[in-house]
Design an enzyme around this catalytic site. Structure first.
Site, PDB file in Angstrom:
ATOM      1  N   CYS A 141     -13.260   3.166  33.858  1.00 42.98           N
ATOM      2  CA  CYS A 141     -12.583   3.342  32.468  1.00 42.98           C
ATOM      3  C   CYS A 141     -12.212   2.154  31.933  1.00 42.98           C
ATOM      4  O   CYS A 141     -11.294   1.550  32.663  1.00 42.98           O
ATOM      5  CB  CYS A 141     -11.649   4.441  32.646  1.00 42.98           C
ATOM      6  N   CYS A 184      -4.388   3.270  31.780  1.00 42.55           N
ATOM      7  CA  CYS A 184      -3.301   4.228  32.150  1.00 42.55           C
ATOM      8  C   CYS A 184      -2.533   3.912  33.519  1.00 42.55           C
ATOM      9  O   CYS A 184      -3.515   4.051  34.429  1.00 42.55           O
ATOM     10  CB  CYS A 184      -3.838   5.643  32.207  1.00 42.55           C
ATOM     11  N   CYS A 238      -3.698   5.974  36.822  1.00 37.52           N
ATOM     12  CA  CYS A 238      -4.966   6.415  36.910  1.00 37.52           C
ATOM     13  C   CYS A 238      -5.852   5.786  37.953  1.00 37.52           C
ATOM     14  O   CYS A 238      -6.066   4.332  38.036  1.00 37.52           O
ATOM     15  CB  CYS A 238      -5.739   6.532  35.587  1.00 37.52           C
ATOM     16  N   CYS A 291     -13.422  23.010  34.494  1.00 38.48           N
ATOM     17  CA  CYS A 291     -13.025  21.969  33.759  1.00 38.48           C
ATOM     18  C   CYS A 291     -13.844  20.817  33.970  1.00 38.48           C
ATOM     19  O   CYS A 291     -13.457  20.196  35.331  1.00 38.48           O
ATOM     20  CB  CYS A 291     -11.571  21.729  33.832  1.00 38.48           C
ATOM     21  N   CYS A 295     -14.000  24.039  29.748  1.00 39.04           N
ATOM     22  CA  CYS A 295     -13.135  23.090  29.592  1.00 39.04           C
ATOM     23  C   CYS A 295     -13.671  21.648  29.661  1.00 39.04           C
ATOM     24  O   CYS A 295     -14.275  21.722  30.730  1.00 39.04           O
ATOM     25  CB  CYS A 295     -11.703  23.236  30.244  1.00 39.04           C
ATOM     26  N   CYS A 312      -5.550  22.481  25.600  1.00 37.87           N
ATOM     27  CA  CYS A 312      -5.035  22.280  27.049  1.00 37.87           C
ATOM     28  C   CYS A 312      -4.142  20.927  26.856  1.00 37.87           C
ATOM     29  O   CYS A 312      -4.934  20.002  26.951  1.00 37.87           O
ATOM     30  CB  CYS A 312      -6.182  22.405  28.216  1.00 37.87           C
ATOM     31  N   ARG A 337       0.427  25.163  33.863  1.00 40.48           N
ATOM     32  CA  ARG A 337      -0.489  25.055  35.285  1.00 40.48           C
ATOM     33  C   ARG A 337       0.337  23.962  36.265  1.00 40.48           C
ATOM     34  O   ARG A 337       0.583  22.967  35.644  1.00 40.48           O
ATOM     35  CB  ARG A 337      -1.645  24.571  34.781  1.00 40.48           C
TER      36      ARG A 337
HETATM   37  N1  SAM Z   1     -10.105  10.108  30.410  1.00 34.82           N
HETATM   38  C1  SAM Z   1      -9.522  11.438  29.911  1.00 34.82           C
HETATM   39  C2  SAM Z   1      -8.239  11.270  29.397  1.00 34.82           C
HETATM   40  O1  SAM Z   1      -7.464  10.364  29.855  1.00 34.82           O
HETATM   41  O2  SAM Z   1      -7.719  12.065  28.706  1.00 34.82           O
HETATM   42  C3  SAM Z   1      -9.834  12.493  30.980  1.00 34.82           C
HETATM   43  C4  SAM Z   1      -9.611  12.209  32.252  1.00 34.82           C
HETATM   44  S1  SAM Z   1      -7.804  12.138  32.760  1.00 34.82           S
HETATM   45  C5  SAM Z   1      -7.924  11.729  34.623  1.00 34.82           C
HETATM   46  C6  SAM Z   1      -6.703  13.631  32.641  1.00 34.82           C
HETATM   47  C7  SAM Z   1      -5.370  13.730  33.200  1.00 34.82           C
HETATM   48  O3  SAM Z   1      -5.343  13.740  34.409  1.00 34.82           O
HETATM   49  C8  SAM Z   1      -4.484  12.548  32.547  1.00 34.82           C
HETATM   50  O4  SAM Z   1      -4.171  12.749  31.145  1.00 34.82           O
HETATM   51  C9  SAM Z   1      -3.490  12.649  33.574  1.00 34.82           C
HETATM   52  O5  SAM Z   1      -2.375  13.644  33.041  1.00 34.82           O
HETATM   53  C10 SAM Z   1      -3.946  13.279  34.848  1.00 34.82           C
HETATM   54  N2  SAM Z   1      -3.857  12.278  35.755  1.00 34.82           N
HETATM   55  C11 SAM Z   1      -4.691  11.374  36.025  1.00 34.82           C
HETATM   56  N3  SAM Z   1      -4.422  10.616  36.983  1.00 34.82           N
HETATM   57  C12 SAM Z   1      -3.429  11.354  37.906  1.00 34.82           C
HETATM   58  C13 SAM Z   1      -2.433  11.090  38.796  1.00 34.82           C
HETATM   59  N4  SAM Z   1      -2.780   9.996  39.788  1.00 34.82           N
HETATM   60  N5  SAM Z   1      -1.459  11.969  39.181  1.00 34.82           N
HETATM   61  C14 SAM Z   1      -1.245  12.871  38.349  1.00 34.82           C
HETATM   62  N6  SAM Z   1      -1.840  13.030  37.269  1.00 34.82           N
HETATM   63  C15 SAM Z   1      -2.844  12.239  36.970  1.00 34.82           C
HETATM   64  C1  DTB Z   2      -4.556  17.574  34.315  1.00 32.83           C
HETATM   65  O1  DTB Z   2      -3.586  17.687  33.410  1.00 32.83           O
HETATM   66  N1  DTB Z   2      -4.640  17.339  35.390  1.00 32.83           N
HETATM   67  C2  DTB Z   2      -5.963  17.099  35.924  1.00 32.83           C
HETATM   68  C3  DTB Z   2      -6.937  17.596  34.557  1.00 32.83           C
HETATM   69  N2  DTB Z   2      -5.830  17.775  33.609  1.00 32.83           N
HETATM   70  C4  DTB Z   2      -8.085  16.978  34.090  1.00 32.83           C
HETATM   71  C5  DTB Z   2      -6.494  15.859  36.518  1.00 32.83           C
HETATM   72  C6  DTB Z   2      -5.641  15.506  37.662  1.00 32.83           C
HETATM   73  C7  DTB Z   2      -6.070  14.235  38.222  1.00 32.83           C
HETATM   74  C8  DTB Z   2      -5.307  13.910  39.407  1.00 32.83           C
HETATM   75  C9  DTB Z   2      -5.701  12.639  40.081  1.00 32.83           C
HETATM   76  C10 DTB Z   2      -7.170  12.483  40.344  1.00 32.83           C
HETATM   77  O2  DTB Z   2      -7.607  13.539  41.033  1.00 32.83           O
HETATM   78  O3  DTB Z   2      -7.916  11.583  40.045  1.00 32.83           O
HETATM   79 FE1  SF4 Z   3      -9.383   6.697  31.662  1.00 32.45          FE
HETATM   80 FE2  SF4 Z   3      -7.911   7.560  33.661  1.00 32.45          FE
HETATM   81 FE3  SF4 Z   3      -6.670   6.909  31.153  1.00 32.45          FE
HETATM   82 FE4  SF4 Z   3      -8.269   8.856  31.357  1.00 32.45          FE
HETATM   83  S1  SF4 Z   3      -6.494   8.766  32.353  1.00 32.45           S
HETATM   84  S2  SF4 Z   3      -8.403   7.261  29.825  1.00 32.45           S
HETATM   85  S3  SF4 Z   3      -9.950   8.351  32.932  1.00 32.45           S
HETATM   86  S4  SF4 Z   3      -7.787   5.373  32.523  1.00 32.45           S
END
Ligand code: SAM
Ligand code: DTB
Ligand code: SF4
Length: 337
Positions: A63, A67, A70, A107, A138, A198, A274
């Site tokens: 990506c 973030c 992430c 989702c 979703c 959501c 959730r």
């Molecule tokens: N790329 C899209 C976005 O950023 O909206 C969708 C996928 S992103 C992985 C969805 C959500 O997962 C993020 O907004 C964040 O709240 C959650 N998330 C991602 N990595 C995480 C982590 N290491 N621990 C907890 N929540 C996480």
């Molecule tokens: C949300 O709030 N949490 C989910 C879903 N929406 C997409 C993702 C959590 C991701 C946790 C880290 C991972 O598995 O990469």
């Molecule tokens: Fe990309 Fe992860 Fe940020 Fe979603 S949360 S925009 S997958 S870097």
């Protein structure tokens, strides 16, 4: 009074929360906070029912965004392999298995800043096929451009996940490649297209209680409030900047996480709150407290997007211990019924 001066017929205005009110909830004695949250919960929901959503990463890694939490950002060395958009047959097979295991919502997440037109076409096909299985659908695809939410709605999409992640004052310390306002803009497009929202966030990123209260405040003051509110505890993925920071500064106290759930429940009485990422690390006792605090939804299945989640047998055993039952599709009920 003529027609021009007559007030329009509108639904009762939604309460606007202040930062001070939300912080006052956080500051309550724990038992008082739990009692208030449980009272609000029981006035709006069956207190022993939870909604189950299963996640699938349909496009993993690589990506462009930065973030700080992430695993999927191309800017962090997390050892995650970048993958292409997966095949629709794999999506359908995973959705069927999720339904058979008891999930009601499926989702699909993609590691994109936002979807390209070609990709969106493939995702709309996935939405149609998953919906045809009798599951709620979703997707979480990042920022949307005008017209894209309508395409998703036409495919039968029920929910779009797009998190505020943290309070606006802390946002720049977590993400610099897009802004908090960009998030609000996509959320407005989703709402305008008639798709359920959501929207939640993450705690345990080294933020202060003031920031946690600010996140809940911003979520609660979305009008209308999001139908689903995922509250994630940071999963510390090695190689991400926030994992390093929190490793040094120390984890969030689990009881502060429970407080966050309770404050979300009180301020968003009819939303599904959730208990999201981080369940594996929280353990059964803290999860039970989260359900008592008003959480009535979880991510269900052995994997989140790229990290682990309690396996189905562990969750089934926990539901049995707590006497929790699974909510059917569209299981929300109105207050007073
Ligand atoms: N790329 C899209 C976005 O950023 O909206 C969708 C996928 S992103 C992985 C969805 C959500 O997962 C993020 O907004 C964040 O709240 C959650 N998330 C991602 N990595 C995480 C982590 N290491 N621990 C907890 N929540 C996480
Ligand atoms: C949300 O709030 N949490 C989910 C879903 N929406 C997409 C993702 C959590 C991701 C946790 C880290 C991972 O598995 O990469
Ligand atoms: Fe990309 Fe992860 Fe940020 Fe979603 S949360 S925009 S997958 S870097």
């Amino acid at each position: 009074m003529n027609d021009m001066t007559q007030p329009a017929m509108t639904a009762a205005a939604q309460k606007r929360w202040s930062q001070a009110e939300v912080e006052a909830l956080y500051a309550l004695p724990f038992n008082d906070l739990m009692f208030q949250a449980q009272s609000v919960h029981r006035a709006n929901f069956d207190a022993n029912a939870i909604q189950l959503s299963t996640l699938l990463s349909i496009k993993t890694g690589g990506c462009s965004e930065d973030c700080g939490y992430c695993s999927q950002s191309a800017r962090h060395e997390t050892g995650l392999e970048r993958e292409k958009l997966i095949d629709i047959a794999e999506v359908v097979a995973t959705a069927k298995a999720a339904k058979a295991a008891g999930a009601t919502r499926f989702c699909m997440g993609a590691a994109w800043r936002g979807p390209k037109e070609k990709d969106l076409g493939a995702v709309t096909e996935m939405v149609r096929e998953v919906k045809a299985l009798g599951l709620e659908t979703c997707v979480t695809l990042g920022m949307l451009k005008p017209g894209q939410a309508e395409q998703l709605k036409d495919a039968g999409l029920d929910y779009y996940n797009h998190n505020l992640d943290t309070a606006s004052e802390f946002y720049g310390q977590v993400i610099t490649t897009h802004t908090h306002n960009d998030r609000l803009d996509t959320l407005a497009q989703v709402r305008d297209a008639g798709i359920h929202v959501c929207c939640g966030g993450i705690v345990g990123m080294g933020e202060s209680r003031r920031v946690r209260a600010g996140l809940i405040l911003e979520l609660a003051n979305l009008d209308p409030q999001p139908e689903s509110v995922p509250i994630n505890m940071l999963v510390k993925v090695p190689g991400t900047p926030l994992a390093d920071i929190v490793e040094k500064s120390g984890d969030l106290d689990p009881l502060e996480f429970v407080r966050t759930i309770a404050v979300a429940r009180i301020t968003m009485p009819t939303s599904h709150v959730r208990l999201s990422a981080g369940r594996q690390e929280l353990g059964e006792g803290v999860q039970a407290l989260c359900f008592l605090a008003g959480a009535n939804s979880i991510f269900y299945g052995d994997k989140l997007l790229t990290t682990g989640n309690p396996d189905v047998s562990a969750d089934t055993a926990l539901f049995a211990k707590l006497g929790l039952k699974t909510e059917p599709v569209q299981g929300r009920r109105c207050a007073g019924h």
